[in-house]
Design a protein around this motif. Structure first.
Motif, PDB file in Angstrom:
ATOM      1  N   TRP A 238       1.034  -1.698   0.247  1.00  0.00           N
ATOM      2  CA  TRP A 238       0.052  -0.636  -0.050  1.00  0.00           C
ATOM      3  C   TRP A 238       1.040   1.460   0.374  1.00  0.00           C
ATOM      4  O   TRP A 238       1.975   1.261   0.812  1.00  0.00           O
TER       5      TRP A 238
ATOM      6  N   ASN B  22      -7.009   6.585   2.999  1.00  0.00           N
ATOM      7  CA  ASN B  22      -7.737   6.064   2.789  1.00  0.00           C
ATOM      8  C   ASN B  22      -8.314   5.588   3.360  1.00  0.00           C
ATOM      9  O   ASN B  22     -10.091   5.125   4.298  1.00  0.00           O
ATOM     10  N   GLN B  23      -8.103   4.277   4.082  1.00  0.00           N
ATOM     11  CA  GLN B  23      -8.569   3.371   4.825  1.00  0.00           C
ATOM     12  C   GLN B  23      -8.813   3.744   6.234  1.00  0.00           C
ATOM     13  O   GLN B  23      -9.843   2.947   6.686  1.00  0.00           O
TER      14      GLN B  23
ATOM     15  N   GLU C 199      -2.685   5.234   0.121  1.00  0.00           N
ATOM     16  CA  GLU C 199      -4.106   3.718  -0.068  1.00  0.00           C
ATOM     17  C   GLU C 199      -4.325   3.991   1.634  1.00  0.00           C
ATOM     18  O   GLU C 199      -5.557   3.302   2.010  1.00  0.00           O
TER      19      GLU C 199
ATOM     20  N   ALA D 186      -6.498  -1.866   9.770  1.00  0.00           N
ATOM     21  CA  ALA D 186      -5.962  -1.636   8.900  1.00  0.00           C
ATOM     22  C   ALA D 186      -4.906  -2.184   8.120  1.00  0.00           C
ATOM     23  O   ALA D 186      -4.810  -3.547   7.359  1.00  0.00           O
TER      24      ALA D 186
END
Length: 65
Positions: free
Chosen positions: A15, A22-23, A19, A52
């Motif tokens: 990631w 965003n999680q 990314e 995450a």
């Protein structure tokens, strides 16, 4: 103190900082600052990051002895 454990866990999932951001609902700059050791995240954010990345708080945020 740099958080290399978090950076390694993120890389292990392949990631980008964006990314992961965003999680967990924060900006890429926040993830960058945590990894650089320039920002101490709240406990709630630490938990979201751990969930995450499929890691525990000890895995990512507890200092090595």
């Amino acid at each position: 103190m740099k958080n290399l454990k978090m950076k390694a866990a993120r890389a292990g999932k392949d990631w980008s900082q964006q990314e992961l951001a965003n999680q967990v609902g924060v900006s890429r700059q926040t993830i960058s600052a945590i990894e650089k050791g320039n920002y101490n995240p709240s406990v709630d954010l630490c938990i979201k990051i751990c969930q995450a990345l499929d890691k525990t708080l000890n895995d990512l945020f507890w200092p090595d002895s």
